[in-house]
Design a protein around this motif. Sequence first.
Motif, short mmCIF file in Angstrom:
data_model
loop_
_atom_site.label_atom_id
_atom_site.label_comp_id
_atom_site.label_asym_id
_atom_site.label_seq_id
_atom_site.Cartn_x
_atom_site.Cartn_y
_atom_site.Cartn_z
N LEU A 187 0.90 -1.25 0.01
CA LEU A 187 -0.05 -0.01 -0.09
C LEU A 187 0.97 1.17 0.01
CD1 LEU A 187 -2.10 -2.21 0.89
CD2 LEU A 187 -3.07 -0.16 2.51
N SER A 188 0.39 2.18 -0.73
CA SER A 188 1.06 3.44 -0.82
C SER A 188 0.80 4.12 0.63
CB SER A 188 0.48 4.38 -1.83
OG SER A 188 -0.80 4.92 -1.42
N THR A 189 1.24 5.21 0.90
CA THR A 189 1.26 5.88 2.48
C THR A 189 -0.31 6.62 2.64
OG1 THR A 189 2.06 8.03 1.40
CG2 THR A 189 3.65 6.73 2.78
N THR A 190 -0.86 7.11 1.41
CA THR A 190 -2.16 7.65 1.27
C THR A 190 -2.92 6.41 1.62
OG1 THR A 190 -1.62 9.40 0.09
CG2 THR A 190 -3.86 8.74 -0.10
N TRP A 227 2.39 10.22 9.59
CA TRP A 227 1.21 10.67 9.71
C TRP A 227 0.93 11.10 11.26
CZ3 TRP A 227 -3.81 7.26 9.73
CH2 TRP A 227 -4.84 7.87 9.64
N THR A 228 0.12 12.09 11.42
CA THR A 228 -0.31 12.48 12.69
C THR A 228 -1.76 12.20 12.86
OG1 THR A 228 -0.60 14.94 11.81
CG2 THR A 228 1.75 14.21 12.53
N SER A 250 6.01 9.32 14.85
CA SER A 250 5.68 10.89 14.44
C SER A 250 4.16 10.80 14.61
CB SER A 250 6.03 11.04 12.95
OG SER A 250 7.00 11.12 12.69
N GLY A 251 3.90 12.13 15.38
CA GLY A 251 2.51 12.56 15.59
C GLY A 251 1.97 12.15 17.07
#
Length: 293
Positions: A187-190, A227-228, A250-251
């Motif tokens: 999967l992509s990050t999106t 991703w936050t 992160s986040g």
Amino acid sequence: MPACSSPSRRRARPRAALLTGVLGSVAALLVTGAGPAVAAPPSPDKPIRSGQAWMGAGTRIEQGPASGADGGLTAMDTSGVQGIDVSHWQGAINWGSVKAAGIDFAYMKATEGTSFKDSSFNANYTNSYHAGLIRGAYHFARPNVSNGATQANYFASNGGGWSRDGRTLPGVLDIEHNPYGAMCYGLSTTQMRTWVNDFYTAYKARTSRDVVIYTTASWWNTCTGNWTGMSAKSPLWVAHWGTASPFVPSGFPTWTIWQYTATGRVSGVSGDVDRNKFNGSMTRLQALANNTA
């Protein structure tokens, strides 16, 4: 969080011999202890069968040795409110002995993907409760086999539910390095952000609870693109072994649970077991169970 340059590695599971040094090795094929003999999990260089994953089955980039005892990095942090996580790989567990050893909470694998149920879940979930532990269930995510909502509903229907009895913790989404293939499941990050959010939304609709996210900083930062978006929604369960302070993805402002070793020992459990620490007092853990935190 700063990037870490430690090499990728996969840990051996409980019932195999202890890892020795950073590379580690598996020295046993069968493990005996409380209850009947249990086949050891696959060695790090062999693939595992679908449905047989566990917390930490994937590669860990930021981790060194599985515990301070192995690598001489730090002593295991057994202070504060302590817990363990288990699956069928631990075999039969004497939960009364676990409680007497000072363990206050436990999570156990319930499901994986869209069709696998852990064979020891019912016994672990029921017996830990009767022994006086606060307990909960986790789902091993397979983002490459269905959307997030489908897996959240499967989890909620097969052990991942919640009730305000003061002894049941919210369910956990175990999302980590893919032990079956590509790190980010193709999967992509999106796409991964969408998958996680869909799981969260469906789980909350079914249970009224925010799902806990179990992950590592390396996986989360890489596969969700730092991703936050979940930081204000989900409590974080971070895995980072052999360190005095875990890397936080992160986040997320901080960790709620920290898995600090994969080679812990607890009375009532044969061989190695993951050890965890709750970030707060017993009163705060009870508040998390009661949804009053």
